[in-house]
Design a protein around this motif. Structure first.
Motif, PDB file in Angstrom:
ATOM      1  N   GLN A   1      36.392-110.769  -3.189  1.00 57.89           N
ATOM      2  CA  GLN A   1      36.402-111.878  -2.231  1.00 57.89           C
ATOM      3  C   GLN A   1      35.532-112.997  -2.818  1.00 57.89           C
ATOM      4  N   TRP A   2      36.063-113.639  -3.856  1.00 55.80           N
ATOM      5  CA  TRP A   2      35.288-114.567  -4.668  1.00 55.80           C
ATOM      6  C   TRP A   2      35.049-115.903  -3.987  1.00 55.80           C
ATOM      7  N   THR A   3      33.851-116.414  -4.148  1.00 56.76           N
ATOM      8  CA  THR A   3      33.525-117.805  -3.842  1.00 56.76           C
ATOM      9  C   THR A   3      32.727-118.332  -5.029  1.00 56.76           C
ATOM     10  N   LEU A   4      32.746-119.637  -5.241  1.00 57.30           N
ATOM     11  CA  LEU A   4      32.065-120.186  -6.409  1.00 57.30           C
ATOM     12  C   LEU A   4      30.552-120.036  -6.308  1.00 57.30           C
ATOM     13  N   MET A   5      29.995-120.276  -5.117  1.00 53.98           N
ATOM     14  CA  MET A   5      28.550-120.258  -4.948  1.00 53.98           C
ATOM     15  C   MET A   5      28.113-118.955  -4.267  1.00 53.98           C
ATOM     16  N   LEU A   6      27.112-118.315  -4.824  1.00 49.99           N
ATOM     17  CA  LEU A   6      26.538-117.134  -4.199  1.00 49.99           C
ATOM     18  C   LEU A   6      25.649-117.566  -3.041  1.00 49.99           C
ATOM     19  N   GLU A   7      25.831-116.960  -1.905  1.00 49.67           N
ATOM     20  CA  GLU A   7      25.031-117.304  -0.728  1.00 49.67           C
ATOM     21  C   GLU A   7      24.437-116.032  -0.136  1.00 49.67           C
ATOM     22  N   LEU A   8      23.159-115.795  -0.401  1.00 49.15           N
ATOM     23  CA  LEU A   8      22.471-114.633   0.125  1.00 49.15           C
ATOM     24  C   LEU A   8      21.696-115.014   1.375  1.00 49.15           C
ATOM     25  N   ASP A   9      21.793-114.185   2.408  1.00 46.98           N
ATOM     26  CA  ASP A   9      20.973-114.421   3.590  1.00 46.98           C
ATOM     27  C   ASP A   9      19.673-113.630   3.454  1.00 46.98           C
ATOM     28  N   GLU A  10      18.808-113.737   4.443  1.00 44.14           N
ATOM     29  CA  GLU A  10      17.495-113.102   4.359  1.00 44.14           C
ATOM     30  C   GLU A  10      17.600-111.587   4.235  1.00 44.14           C
ATOM     31  N   ALA A  11      18.577-111.018   4.925  1.00 44.76           N
ATOM     32  CA  ALA A  11      18.756-109.561   4.863  1.00 44.76           C
ATOM     33  C   ALA A  11      19.125-109.120   3.447  1.00 44.76           C
ATOM     34  N   CYS A  12      19.961-109.917   2.775  1.00 48.82           N
ATOM     35  CA  CYS A  12      20.341-109.603   1.398  1.00 48.82           C
ATOM     36  C   CYS A  12      19.137-109.704   0.468  1.00 48.82           C
ATOM     37  N   ARG A  13      18.311-110.709   0.695  1.00 50.21           N
ATOM     38  CA  ARG A  13      17.155-110.909  -0.181  1.00 50.21           C
ATOM     39  C   ARG A  13      16.133-109.787  -0.029  1.00 50.21           C
ATOM     40  N   GLU A  14      16.070-109.215   1.160  1.00 45.37           N
ATOM     41  CA  GLU A  14      15.081-108.168   1.418  1.00 45.37           C
ATOM     42  C   GLU A  14      15.641-106.765   1.212  1.00 45.37           C
ATOM     43  N   CYS A  15      16.932-106.666   0.909  1.00 45.09           N
ATOM     44  CA  CYS A  15      17.598-105.368   0.799  1.00 45.09           C
ATOM     45  C   CYS A  15      16.988-104.512  -0.311  1.00 45.09           C
ATOM     46  N   LEU A  16      16.771-103.245   0.006  1.00 46.78           N
ATOM     47  CA  LEU A  16      16.247-102.296  -0.973  1.00 46.78           C
ATOM     48  C   LEU A  16      17.245-101.190  -1.293  1.00 46.78           C
ATOM     49  N   ASN A  17      18.350-101.142  -0.546  1.00 42.77           N
ATOM     50  CA  ASN A  17      19.351-100.089  -0.724  1.00 42.77           C
ATOM     51  C   ASN A  17      20.742-100.700  -0.680  1.00 42.77           C
TER      52      ASN A  17
ATOM     53  N   CYS B   1      29.524-106.602  -0.580  1.00 39.38           N
ATOM     54  CA  CYS B   1      28.155-106.854  -1.037  1.00 39.38           C
ATOM     55  C   CYS B   1      28.207-107.602  -2.367  1.00 39.38           C
ATOM     56  N   SER B   2      27.802-108.852  -2.347  1.00 39.15           N
ATOM     57  CA  SER B   2      27.838-109.671  -3.561  1.00 39.15           C
ATOM     58  C   SER B   2      26.897-109.129  -4.631  1.00 39.15           C
ATOM     59  N   VAL B   3      25.748-108.641  -4.209  1.00 40.90           N
ATOM     60  CA  VAL B   3      24.774-108.127  -5.164  1.00 40.90           C
ATOM     61  C   VAL B   3      25.293-106.857  -5.826  1.00 40.90           C
ATOM     62  N   ASN B   4      25.958-106.022  -5.057  1.00 39.44           N
ATOM     63  CA  ASN B   4      26.492-104.775  -5.594  1.00 39.44           C
ATOM     64  C   ASN B   4      27.527-105.051  -6.677  1.00 39.44           C
ATOM     65  N   GLY B   5      28.322-106.121  -6.501  1.00 33.56           N
ATOM     66  CA  GLY B   5      29.301-106.497  -7.517  1.00 33.56           C
ATOM     67  C   GLY B   5      28.637-106.890  -8.825  1.00 33.56           C
ATOM     68  N   ILE B   6      27.485-107.539  -8.733  1.00 32.32           N
ATOM     69  CA  ILE B   6      26.728-107.929  -9.923  1.00 32.32           C
ATOM     70  C   ILE B   6      26.151-106.692 -10.605  1.00 32.32           C
ATOM     71  N   VAL B   7      25.586-105.798  -9.813  1.00 32.01           N
ATOM     72  CA  VAL B   7      25.006-104.574 -10.368  1.00 32.01           C
ATOM     73  C   VAL B   7      26.069-103.729 -11.076  1.00 32.01           C
ATOM     74  N   LYS B   8      27.222-103.550 -10.445  1.00 29.35           N
ATOM     75  CA  LYS B   8      28.293-102.751 -11.043  1.00 29.35           C
ATOM     76  C   LYS B   8      28.784-103.382 -12.351  1.00 29.35           C
ATOM     77  N   PHE B   9      28.869-104.706 -12.369  1.00 30.57           N
ATOM     78  CA  PHE B   9      29.307-105.412 -13.566  1.00 30.57           C
ATOM     79  C   PHE B   9      28.355-105.132 -14.726  1.00 30.57           C
ATOM     80  N   HIS B  10      27.057-105.186 -14.476  1.00 31.98           N
ATOM     81  CA  HIS B  10      26.077-104.971 -15.541  1.00 31.98           C
ATOM     82  C   HIS B  10      26.044-103.512 -15.999  1.00 31.98           C
ATOM     83  N   LYS B  11      26.210-102.592 -15.089  1.00 34.41           N
ATOM     84  CA  LYS B  11      26.249-101.183 -15.469  1.00 34.41           C
ATOM     85  C   LYS B  11      27.422-100.916 -16.410  1.00 34.41           C
ATOM     86  N   SER B  12      28.517-101.631 -16.183  1.00 35.22           N
ATOM     87  CA  SER B  12      29.737-101.424 -16.962  1.00 35.22           C
ATOM     88  C   SER B  12      29.761-102.225 -18.261  1.00 35.22           C
ATOM     89  N   ILE B  13      29.293-103.499 -18.231  1.00 37.50           N
ATOM     90  CA  ILE B  13      29.482-104.417 -19.350  1.00 37.50           C
ATOM     91  C   ILE B  13      28.306-104.437 -20.326  1.00 37.50           C
TER      92      ILE B  13
END
Length: 274
Positions: free
Chosen positions: A175-191, A202-214
């Motif tokens: 569900q792509w958008t050009l600009m990443l927009e994190l809310d406060e809950a995302c910024r404080e997320c630990l899990n 979860c936008s952050v999870n997509g970034i994490v999965k990409f780095h684990k793979s690439i």
């Protein structure tokens, strides 16, 4: 910054002073490519110009910034994959400027040569790790070895404090958008496995999965993050995924990337399923 998806199909997007996203999106791919054009006076530099099939889309957006193709005097390729370099022959033909040069790394130039042997290829290290437009606007280059190629590097625009990060900070997005927009809950997320906002994406999870793979390994990624954290970055413009547009979100993403236990070969050998 809210941007309508239909406008992204044909229009460049101004993400910083003189910096334009001229990329292309495809909702069916889950992988979106982001070439960037920097215009400074009557000169321009194109970063990670894109693949062959999407050349017409990228060039249409370049033209709609108001410049002539011949004003592009530098093509910066931060590694050598075809999604960055595939359109090189078309770019050379339409730019048609003897002053055109390619800036990359010698490890990359070996392979970029196979896309086209026409344009002279420079190693950024032999340029003193920087390039200056005639106005003095300065781009600095920082090596990011094995993230994910030996000759990978990033480009830092000192004027806008924009880091062009190539595959680093990229992501897989359904569900792509050009600009990443994190809310406060995302910024404080630990899990990342349990969203406190009950979001299905979860936008952050997509970034994490990409780095684990690439990316190649935890050691390579950690070394690169150490380099990036020394820079004063206002925004990160990756070659895939979304633009990270605030300092706070940049710090959040770096924190999550540092928390990854297994990257690349470490993930493979652990038996973890991404």
């Amino acid at each position: 910054m809210k941007i309508k998806m239909e406008s992204l199909e044909k229009e460049p997007v101004d993400i910083a002073e003189g910096v334009y996203w001229v990329g292309y999106s495809d909702e069916n791919r889950g992988l979106h490519c982001n070439p960037y054009l920097i215009i400074e006076g009557d000169e321009a530099a194109l970063i990670d110009g894109g693949n062959r099939d999407d050349f017409s889309t990228v060039m249409l957006k370049i033209l709609r910034t108001g410049i002539e193709p011949s004003q592009i005097t530098r093509l910066i390729y931060q590694h050598y994959d075809p999604d960055l370099c595939g359109s090189l022959p078309q770019l050379e033909a339409i730019i048609n400027n003897d002053a055109l040069r390619i800036i990359s790394h010698s490890e990359n130039n070996v392979f970029i040569h196979y896309y086209s042997a026409k344009t002279e290829k420079l190693d950024f290290r032999e340029l003193g790790n920087h390039y200056e437009f005639s106005t003095g606007r300065r781009l600095e280059f920082y090596a990011t070895p094995y993230c994910h190629h030996p000759g990978s590097f990033v480009t830092y625009d000192t004027q806008t404090k924009t880091l062009f990060s190539s595959d680093l900070f990229g992501s897989f997005d359904t569900q792509w958008t050009l600009m990443l927009e994190l809310d406060e809950a995302c910024r404080e997320c630990l899990n990342l496995k349990k969203c406190s906002s009950n979001s299905t994406e979860c936008s952050v999870n997509g970034i994490v999965k990409f780095h684990k793979s690439i990316m190649t390994s935890n050691r390579a990624l950690s070394n690169t993050l150490n380099t990036i954290e020394k820079l004063d970055v206002d925004r990160i413009a990756p070659q895939h995924g979304r633009v990270i547009s605030t300092k706070e979100d940049v710090k959040t993403i770096i924190r999550h990337l540092r928390s990854i236990e297994n990257v690349g070969i470490d993930c493979l050998l652990s038996g973890e399923v991404i």
